[in-house]
Design an enzyme around this catalytic site. Sequence first.
Site, mmCIF file in Angstrom:
data_model
loop_
_atom_site.group_PDB
_atom_site.id
_atom_site.type_symbol
_atom_site.label_atom_id
_atom_site.label_comp_id
_atom_site.label_asym_id
_atom_site.label_seq_id
_atom_site.Cartn_x
_atom_site.Cartn_y
_atom_site.Cartn_z
ATOM 1 N N SER A 162 -12.675 2.651 1.964
ATOM 2 C CA SER A 162 -11.443 3.441 1.895
ATOM 3 C C SER A 162 -11.732 4.937 1.858
ATOM 4 C CB SER A 162 -10.664 3.010 0.645
ATOM 5 O OG SER A 162 -9.667 3.917 0.339
ATOM 6 N N CYS A 205 -10.680 9.749 -7.776
ATOM 7 C CA CYS A 205 -11.878 10.030 -8.572
ATOM 8 C C CYS A 205 -12.536 11.329 -8.093
ATOM 9 C CB CYS A 205 -12.845 8.863 -8.506
ATOM 10 S SG CYS A 205 -13.765 8.778 -6.974
ATOM 11 N N THR A 236 -8.502 4.800 -6.263
ATOM 12 C CA THR A 236 -9.318 5.989 -6.570
ATOM 13 C C THR A 236 -9.791 6.744 -5.332
ATOM 14 O OG1 THR A 236 -11.246 4.555 -6.607
ATOM 15 C CG2 THR A 236 -10.218 5.039 -8.734
ATOM 16 N N GLU A 241 -10.380 -3.146 -4.325
ATOM 17 C CA GLU A 241 -9.952 -2.383 -5.515
ATOM 18 C C GLU A 241 -8.453 -2.555 -5.751
ATOM 19 O OE1 GLU A 241 -11.055 1.824 -5.702
ATOM 20 O OE2 GLU A 241 -9.363 2.189 -7.050
HETATM 21 S S1 SF4 Z 1 -16.933 7.191 -8.489
HETATM 22 FE FE1 SF4 Z 1 -15.086 6.932 -7.233
HETATM 23 S S2 SF4 Z 1 -15.780 6.314 -5.194
HETATM 24 FE FE2 SF4 Z 1 -17.474 6.028 -6.623
HETATM 25 S S3 SF4 Z 1 -17.312 3.880 -7.223
HETATM 26 FE FE3 SF4 Z 1 -16.228 5.079 -8.773
HETATM 27 S S4 SF4 Z 1 -14.104 5.097 -8.102
HETATM 28 FE FE4 SF4 Z 1 -15.341 4.426 -6.346
#
Ligand code: SF4
Length: 359
Positions: free
Chosen positions: A228, A199, A169, A129
């Site tokens: 991560s 996120c 994220t 990422e």
């Molecule tokens: S919701 Fe969050 S943890 Fe899940 S794929 Fe998307 S960025 Fe990654």
Amino acid sequence: MPVERVLLAQPRGYCAGVEMAIKALAWMVRVFEPPVYCYHEIVHNRLVVDRFRTLGVVFVDDIDEVPAGAPLMLSAHGSAPEIVAAARDRDRFVVNAVCPLVTKVHHEAKVRASKGFTILYVGHAGHDEAEGTLAVAPDAIRLVEDEDDLAQTLPEVRDPSKVALLAQTTLSLHDWQGIMERTRQQFPELWTATRNDLCFATTNRQAALSAIAAEADAVVVIGSANSSNTIALTKVAAAAGCPTVVRVDGPDDLDVASLGDAHVVGVTAGASAPEDLVQAVIAQLAPTEGVEPVFVTEEDEYFPPPRELRELMPALDSLAALVLGADPVAARARGGPFSDDRDADASLVLADLAATENR
Ligand code: SF4
């Protein structure tokens, strides 16, 4: 000493982005002759990747390894713009399964760079990422892994009134807050996303684990070493004061003796770890007084399948209707097989697919 009680974090395990990516790759396996290619691991979970490998998916880290014309999926972590362009370059059917929340950070990087900002990006060097995001604005963006990195990066800031702080994220909230506060002291006009870039899945799983970690004698985090958000969960449990924190890919890695004489064990799973592994780990812990779910928040986020699949599948339905003498327009209008996608469970989709392929 046997484990007496398991405190089970809720939410845990698959997030909406991982659900979307796994279901999308399962559709690719169904629709195309093997091999289907995937650039990078579809999600960072060893067992999920192994399950797709047995279904004929070939994972590559170099787009040049994908033959012209072969179906190709780009992983949930997001890819560099030049990779996306190269992927589409050679007459391939390409599905980009990037999570929309990673796309949002790419967009922030593009916009801030175009406005002349220096962008400090808090993330992990070498993570898929982070590499994808850094490549969106390579001249404007600098990677910051920790507070020491921050000190070294500050002299590169061209205009102190134009500094943006973005993040991977899946960071631990604690790591993000430390760096964010320090950066804001240096640059009072610092730009960040309204609620930061972490996120919902990352922060919800961390909140649920925080609620149990202080009460538990030990915590077991299920997820892979290159995930991560899984590593962030181990940090959260340690920061909450839990004396023993163990990360395992699944039940085969768990040595219950390593938990010492823990009576109460907290259990959670990273956003790419399947629920069947959680249940298998609990079975191995065999708590004599049972499992106590600890609910922090409901998650009802849903990400629809990638655009390329949403366009392809109704077209295939329409073609099938034509061949069978049915109404192709009506078949297309039904929207293909995705009408019940929201309710489909990615773990079950993958298990069903494996069962079908083994028949
Ligand atoms: S919701 Fe969050 S943890 Fe899940 S794929 Fe998307 S960025 Fe990654």
